[in-house]
Scaffold this active site. Sequence first.
Site, short mmCIF file in Angstrom:
data_model
loop_
_atom_site.label_atom_id
_atom_site.label_comp_id
_atom_site.label_asym_id
_atom_site.label_seq_id
_atom_site.Cartn_x
_atom_site.Cartn_y
_atom_site.Cartn_z
N SER A 110 -14.93 -12.85 -9.21
CA SER A 110 -14.37 -13.85 -9.87
C SER A 110 -13.39 -13.55 -10.85
O SER A 110 -13.30 -12.36 -11.40
CB SER A 110 -15.51 -14.80 -10.35
N1 SAH Z 1 -21.18 -11.08 -9.79
C1 SAH Z 1 -20.37 -10.55 -8.62
C2 SAH Z 1 -19.76 -11.50 -7.94
C3 SAH Z 1 -19.88 -11.34 -6.55
S1 SAH Z 1 -19.47 -12.81 -5.48
C4 SAH Z 1 -19.36 -9.55 -9.19
O1 SAH Z 1 -19.26 -9.09 -10.38
O2 SAH Z 1 -18.85 -8.80 -8.34
C5 SAH Z 1 -21.28 -13.39 -5.18
C6 SAH Z 1 -22.06 -12.54 -4.31
O3 SAH Z 1 -23.33 -13.25 -4.17
C7 SAH Z 1 -21.64 -11.93 -3.05
O4 SAH Z 1 -21.68 -10.69 -3.18
C8 SAH Z 1 -22.68 -12.59 -2.08
O5 SAH Z 1 -23.11 -11.46 -1.21
C9 SAH Z 1 -24.01 -12.79 -3.00
N2 SAH Z 1 -24.89 -13.85 -2.61
C10 SAH Z 1 -24.81 -14.85 -1.81
N3 SAH Z 1 -25.88 -15.45 -1.58
C11 SAH Z 1 -26.93 -14.61 -2.29
C12 SAH Z 1 -28.36 -14.80 -2.18
N4 SAH Z 1 -29.14 -15.59 -1.70
N5 SAH Z 1 -29.06 -13.73 -2.67
C13 SAH Z 1 -28.45 -12.84 -3.24
N6 SAH Z 1 -26.96 -12.57 -3.33
C14 SAH Z 1 -26.19 -13.45 -2.79
#
Ligand code: SAH
Length: 268
Positions: free
Chosen positions: A112
């Site tokens: 993000s």
């Molecule tokens: N906080 C992260 C943002 C990653 S984007 C950062 O700093 O990079 C959101 C992430 O959520 C993605 O990697 C995606 O694979 C994960 N995601 C989506 N659904 C999920 C679930 N049910 N359990 C765990 N991770 C999930």
Amino acid sequence: MALSNPSGTRQRPGFPAKLESRTESVPAARPAIKVRQLADQRQAIHVVHGVGLDSSAVRQNMVAKLAQQGMSIPAVLQAMGSIERHRFVDTALVNQAYEDTSLPIGLGQTISKPGVVCRMLELLHQGRPGRLGRVLEIGTGCGYQAALLSLLCTEVYSIERLRGLHDKARDNLRHLRLANVHLLFGDGTPGYARGAPYAGIIAAAGGEAVPQAWIDQLAVGGRLVAPVSAGAANAGKQVLLVIDKTPQAVVQTVMEGVYFVPLKSGIA
Ligand code: SAH
């Protein structure tokens, strides 16, 4: 200490000094060459900044912009100024790491933009001075937000459902040696009961609704911040939801519209 600037801010004052001594060594009779050499030097310095050997100034600039946008919690702004976002993105994107933009992190996922990360951390922290207790993050991604959380909370449990990103986060975080971050590979939809109750829960992916398990795993006095679908009338749109668990009730507050990757079930 390594967190604030592993590359060492003390090197910075050396740059102008070197420039001046170069300038003096150029014969006065050849001003055109003098100018060109100076320009080359500046370019060299820019490249050094670009690969992040000393990125603290550009990060402080990002923090100043966050403050201009209304971010105001000192601990959160300090964390944003400490963690080197450029270490969490691919080399080709390093130059954009401190712009207020989301960036791809592989496997169709994104980190993000700093403004949104900072806003969510402020919501999590709001009204609760001092370090937060145990926090659960759903969606580790590249590990950037987990690193920020490690500075704001006593323990961070962070779950990622994509093996490739779980591994990438582990690699990205290794240099920071954060003893209070626990990376978990799995589906975060049912939360992580073994770490509960949590003082805070923060999701980086948005589903149709906040899973009941997350609310159950929130401590009384705890707060959850997550994107959710804005409802059938606003198909495809998401809003940021804040949920406070008080001794009497679970209180939901709908905040601004946001855009996050979808919360998906299972692992891959
Ligand atoms: N906080 C992260 C943002 C990653 S984007 C950062 O700093 O990079 C959101 C992430 O959520 C993605 O990697 C995606 O694979 C994960 N995601 C989506 N659904 C999920 C679930 N049910 N359990 C765990 N991770 C999930």
